[in-house]
Design an enzyme around this catalytic site. Structure first.
Site, short mmCIF file in Angstrom:
data_model
loop_
_atom_site.label_atom_id
_atom_site.label_comp_id
_atom_site.label_asym_id
_atom_site.label_seq_id
_atom_site.Cartn_x
_atom_site.Cartn_y
_atom_site.Cartn_z
CD GLU A 501 -24.05 -3.20 15.12
OE1 GLU A 501 -24.15 -2.55 16.16
OE2 GLU A 501 -24.98 -3.87 14.64
C1 LIG Z 1 -18.99 -10.81 9.75
C2 LIG Z 1 -19.30 -9.44 9.29
C3 LIG Z 1 -20.61 -9.02 9.19
C4 LIG Z 1 -20.91 -7.76 8.69
N1 LIG Z 1 -22.21 -7.40 8.47
C5 LIG Z 1 -22.47 -6.25 7.82
C6 LIG Z 1 -23.79 -5.93 7.40
O1 LIG Z 1 -24.75 -6.68 7.64
N2 LIG Z 1 -24.00 -4.79 6.72
C7 LIG Z 1 -22.99 -3.93 6.41
O2 LIG Z 1 -23.22 -2.93 5.79
N3 LIG Z 1 -21.71 -4.20 6.80
C8 LIG Z 1 -21.44 -5.34 7.48
N4 LIG Z 1 -20.16 -5.63 7.85
C9 LIG Z 1 -19.10 -4.68 7.54
C10 LIG Z 1 -18.45 -4.04 8.75
O3 LIG Z 1 -19.25 -3.06 9.30
C11 LIG Z 1 -17.10 -3.53 8.24
O4 LIG Z 1 -16.30 -4.68 8.13
C12 LIG Z 1 -16.48 -2.51 9.12
O5 LIG Z 1 -17.17 -1.33 8.99
C13 LIG Z 1 -15.01 -2.29 8.78
O6 LIG Z 1 -14.77 -2.15 7.43
P1 LIG Z 1 -13.60 -3.01 6.73
O7 LIG Z 1 -13.76 -4.42 7.15
O8 LIG Z 1 -13.62 -2.70 5.31
O9 LIG Z 1 -12.27 -2.49 7.40
P2 LIG Z 1 -11.47 -1.14 7.07
O10 LIG Z 1 -12.41 0.00 7.01
O11 LIG Z 1 -10.57 -1.38 5.94
O12 LIG Z 1 -10.64 -0.97 8.42
C14 LIG Z 1 -9.48 -1.74 8.69
C15 LIG Z 1 -8.89 -1.28 10.01
O13 LIG Z 1 -8.52 0.08 9.92
C16 LIG Z 1 -9.05 0.80 11.02
N5 LIG Z 1 -9.36 2.16 10.60
C17 LIG Z 1 -9.98 2.59 9.48
N6 LIG Z 1 -10.06 3.93 9.47
C18 LIG Z 1 -9.48 4.37 10.61
C19 LIG Z 1 -9.27 5.65 11.20
N7 LIG Z 1 -9.64 6.78 10.62
N8 LIG Z 1 -8.62 5.70 12.38
C20 LIG Z 1 -8.23 4.58 13.00
N9 LIG Z 1 -8.42 3.35 12.49
C21 LIG Z 1 -9.04 3.25 11.33
C22 LIG Z 1 -10.30 0.04 11.43
O14 LIG Z 1 -10.58 0.26 12.79
C23 LIG Z 1 -9.87 -1.39 11.17
O15 LIG Z 1 -9.19 -1.88 12.29
C24 LIG Z 1 -19.85 -6.88 8.36
C25 LIG Z 1 -18.54 -7.29 8.50
C26 LIG Z 1 -18.25 -8.54 8.95
C27 LIG Z 1 -16.83 -8.96 9.04
#
Ligand SMILES: Cc1cc2nc3c(=O)[nH]c(=O)nc-3n(C[C@H](O)[C@H](O)[C@H](O)COP(=O)(O)OP(=O)(O)OC[C@H]3O[C@@H](n4cnc5c(N)ncnc54)[C@H](O)[C@@H]3O)c2cc1C
Length: 837
Positions: A501
């Site tokens: 989120e």
């Molecule tokens: C257990 C779990 C349940 C989930 N449930 C759902 C669900 O039900 N539905 C759904 O759609 N999604 C779900 N998600 C997805 C979740 O919302 C994403 O994991 C999240 O949005 C981050 O995406 P990512 O993991 O690909 O990380 P990335 O986007 O690759 O980010 C990696 C890191 O980079 C940082 N970052 C990225 N861009 C920037 C920026 N511009 N400036 C500063 N920092 C940045 C982020 O803060 C993070 O620390 C779930 C994830 C998990 C782990």
């Protein structure tokens, strides 16, 4: 003459401090100049010079057409060149939700009556009955070790209970068969469940968060609502929502998932107008068992079957699990938790148009729908989980630190441990306060989009700190996993809370201040909108108005910051009592300073501020800590200003003030133009660094709240599941603490006799020796032995046979065996079948 000039400056400063309008200030200056004619000894030349300055500087400022030509148009053209454009997704995020308390904080002069007049959060009788009945029962049914290590799923009975009792329908209105709970009740349910089993809490919270249920309630067609909401309420449909994919995580708007408008065959009918979907989503909670998949995708209409526009934008649809081309059922294994989570893919899935959430009218509105729903959801689920983990850690780490002895002393009495306990208690108070205040706002109908991000990010960061510290205090007791470990799984859950989120780094550095400044600043959004206005004439007019109001605002904040800094805000009238008045005053002072620094950053960095995430992250820290402080003061008052809580309030507020100061100093030191940083430092901290953080005495008082049962400890940890079972993972700690406190006096007596040499401290049979020497009676001996056994039970960790991984902790024969095969499955996990599916 000098006296007159001094008086003149003073009157102007007072006018500016109180934000008197430009016209009135100008009139006051003119009056002052006129009065100088009566002063003997002021030469006509001096007076003429002053009038000329007045005519050249002040009069044009009051004549909009003149100042537009002379000043605003030049600034307007300059801004138009450097101001970055706002993308559609950014604009939709900006438009989502309301400006609430963040607007007051950006104003530099918050009106506390708005917060203090908000009603005290309270559950209805029906909600309380749900907490006392089904929620308690579900907690009793939830054995987290079995869930996360043995079955990798909730028990079938728990699944059924969740569906039958309406846990999935907390937000669904009663007219559709849901529970229609308040945000507070929803949060309380997650807090209690989360204190028992993270996997159970996540399972329950997701259908009540951003997903099909919420989207249908807000945007669904009547037909969709009538069909799906009752089914969701009865648990006949299990929903999930897929936004994230391999190429679109934080940047969800970049999703490559597509829907193409076309004709297809559906339900045996040919030539049905619909959408051919292709998507790949991952990390989707509940997906493996979901029957109803919410999917976000970009809709294209290349054959113009719906309109002349080809790219229709992000759109949301509900897809039934058994639709041809849907691939669902596989699981991820997130941080050793067993809630259902997995990927979903769709290959050439044909759906009719009426599967679009909200129907055709909502084509292309997916992003703003998501942002609207995220704005409140983010303030409920994760903060509740963070509260659960922190309250659990507070209560049982405090008790553990009292019963666990090293060097013949409860470890909680060592200053090193006490220091850490204080952080656990103080941060838990801050988390609880932050949670409750935003829930009140939601229940009053506000949707505070910026503050919801603040609450999510702050509660998760503070929870991380609390749980990490708790792990340190538990030592091996927190590390060795097993049915008796109530902390380890919570520790493993931290990254989930941090990431979902709105991942915390992104939320802190990009969203809170970036969105906050544009949304909540009194003038910035108007200026940006004016610059981007295609009607340049109108744009310049609006820009001029906003620019001069903004300039007055900056000047006022300069005067306010300096004055409040010099006086330490002591002269301000402020609400609160003896314990809190100081903090109210400092909040006003820091809010004025925040408004000033934010403006200096915006003016000096312009559009590049968007990329300067280290600066905007620090500004977010200031805003966030100002919110947390507000919440702490409100919570204290809502509780009736209990004196037992003053130590916690002071600790948490002093910590917040130090965070604010550190963040502000960080901005000042790192301003690209060092002079601006020094100037800000002079204006905001003219005398010295005012905030030192909580002192050791305060820390001691907070730690003492945690070390033994008290009204303050119960209030701090209210709402978590408390087991009365002396052999339960947490119940055994309470049980041991009871005995330790009961035998405290006896232990003191024994120590006295050891000091006098009658008893040997090195004796392995100390209690027997004491009984034999009649230092204690036979009953007292029995009590001490019972206490010893209770403590032994509280500090034990699980043991397993190897190979076989059968739990062999003494007294736990009934605990189920875990065969080694099952553990290997985790390593090679391919298709981990859930009992429930
Ligand atoms: C257990 C779990 C349940 C989930 N449930 C759902 C669900 O039900 N539905 C759904 O759609 N999604 C779900 N998600 C997805 C979740 O919302 C994403 O994991 C999240 O949005 C981050 O995406 P990512 O993991 O690909 O990380 P990335 O986007 O690759 O980010 C990696 C890191 O980079 C940082 N970052 C990225 N861009 C920037 C920026 N511009 N400036 C500063 N920092 C940045 C982020 O803060 C993070 O620390 C779930 C994830 C998990 C782990």
């Amino acid at each position: 003459m000098l006296m007159w000039i001094g008086l003149f400056i003073l009157i102007t400063a007072v006018a500016v401090y109180f934000r008197v309008s430009l016209l009135l200030s100008s009139a006051m200056v003119a009056l002052g100049l006129a009065a100088m004619h009566l002063v003997p000894g002021v030469s006509t030349t001096t007076l003429s010079l002053l009038w000329v300055i007045y005519a050249v500087v002040v009069i044009p400022l009051n004549l909009p057409p003149l100042r537009k030509t002379l000043i605003s148009s030049a600034v307007y053209s300059g801004m138009a060149k450097v101001m970055p454009t706002i993308s559609q997704t950014e604009q939709e995020a900006l438009d989502a939700g309301d400006v609430w308390w963040e607007g007051e904080l950006f104003s530099g002069n918050p009106d506390f009556s708005k917060i203090r007049s908000m009603p005290i959060p309270k559950l209805t009788a029906e909600e309380q009955a749900f907490m006392d009945g089904p929620v308690e029962e579900l907690c009793r049914m939830s054995n987290d070790w079995k869930i996360t290590h043995e079955n990798f799923d909730l028990s079938p009975e728990a699944w059924q209970f969740i569906k039958d009792k309406g846990f999935f329908a907390m937000i669904i209105p009663k007219e559709y068969g849901g529970l229609g709970f308040s945000a507070l009740a929803h949060s309380e349910v997650v807090v209690k469940l989360g204190s028992r089993s993270g996997s159970t809490a996540v399972t329950v919270m997701v259908p009540n968060s951003l997903g099909p249920g919420k989207l249908l309630m807000h945007y669904g067609t009547q037909e969709q609502k009538d069909y799906y909401l009752p089914r969701l309420a009865r648990g006949e449909e299990i929903p999930c929502f897929g936004l994230t994919g391999p190429d679109s995580g934080s940047d969800a708007g970049a999703m490559p998932d597509t829907g193409v408008v076309c004709y297809g065959t559906f339900d045996g009918k040919d030539k049905v107008l619909g959408i051919r979907l292709n998507w790949e989503k991952r990390y989707i909670t509940l997906a493996p068992v979901a029957t109803l998949l919410g999917i976000a995708f970009k809709l294209y209409d290349p054959d113009h079957l719906l309109s002349d526009v080809e790219d229709r934008g992000i759109t949301l649809a509900l897809v039934k699990r058994d639709t041809e081309g849907v691939q669902v059922g596989r699981r991820h294994f997130p941080s050793n938790q067993a809630f259902m989570n997995g990927p979903i893919r769709g290959k050439d899935v044909f759906i009719p148009l009426d599967w679009i959430i909200g129907g055709e009218a909502y084509i292309g509105k997916g992003w703003s729908m998501l942002m609207e729903c995220l704005a409140d959801g983010r303030a409920i689920s994760l903060p509740a989980l963070g509260t659960a983990a922190s309250k659990l850690a507070s209560r049982y780490t405090g008790s553990y630190a009292r019963v666990r002895k090293q060097f013949r002393t409860p470890i909680g009495y060592f200053e090193g441990v006490e220091e850490v306990l204080a952080k656990i208690g103080g941060q838990t108070y801050a988390i609880e306060s932050a949670r409750l205040l935003v829930l009140s706002a939601l229940d009053q109908g506000e949707v505070p989009s910026v503050i919801s991000g603040v609450v999510k990010q702050q509660t998760m960061e503070r929870m991380r700190e609390v749980v990490n510290h708790a792990m340190d205090i538990h030592g091996g007791h927190g590390i060795c996993m097993g049915p008796n470990n109530f902390l380890g799984r919570g520790y493993q859950l931290i990254p989930v809370g941090i990431t979902v989120e709105g991942a915390n780094i992104l939320t802190r550095t990009m969203i809170i201040f970036g969105q906050g400044a544009l949304r909540s600043h009194p003038y910035l959004l108007d200026e940006v909108a004016a610059v981007h206005n295609p009607d340049k004439k109108r744009g310049l007019k609006e820009f001029d108005k906003a620019l001069f109001a903004h300039a007055g605002f900056i000047i006022s904040n300069i005067v306010r910051s300096l004055w409040l800094g010099i006086t330490s805000a002591r002269l301000l009238s402020a609400p609160g009592d003896k314990a809190t008045r100081y903090y109210y005053r400092q909040m006003v002072r820091m809010s004025a300073a925040f408004a000033l620094i934010a403006d200096f950053c915006v003016v000096s960095l312009g559009g590049s501020l968007k990329r300067r995430e280290k600066i905007s992250g620090r500004l977010a820290d200031v805003l966030s800590n100002l919110y947390v402080m507000t919440a702490i003061l409100k919570h204290y008052e809502d509780e009736g200003q209990p004196q037992d809580d003053v130590a916690l309030v002071r600790w948490a507020c002093d910590d917040a003030l130090l965070n604010i100061q550190t963040a502000m100093k960080g901005v000042m030191t790192n301003m690209p133009i060092p002079f601006i940083g020094s100037l800000l430092n002079f204006l905001v901290f003219p005398l010295t660094k005012p905030y030192q953080g909580p002192n050791d005495r305060q820390g001691h008082a907070v730690a003492r709240v945690l070390l033994s049962p008290s009204v303050a400890r119960d209030r701090l940890t209210r709402g978590i599941y408390v087991s009365g079972d002396a052999n339960d993972a947490t119940g055994r700690i309470d049980h041991a603490l009871e005995y330790v406190l009961k035998t405290d006096e006896l232990e003191k007596r024994l120590r006295k006799h050891m000091k006098s040499g009658e008893l040997s401290p090195a004796s392995l049979t100390l209690y027997e020796d004491a009984k034999q020497q009649n230092i204690i009676s036979a009953d007292e001996f029995d009590l001490l032995m019972e206490a010893k056994a209770a403590v032994r039970n509280a500090i034990k960790v699980d043991e397993f046979s190897f190979p076989g991984w059968k739990v062999e902790t003494p007294g736990s024969e009934e605990q189920t065996a875990v065969d080694s095969e099952q553990l290997t499955v985790i390593g090679e996990q391919k298709t981990m079948g859930g009992g429930s599916s």
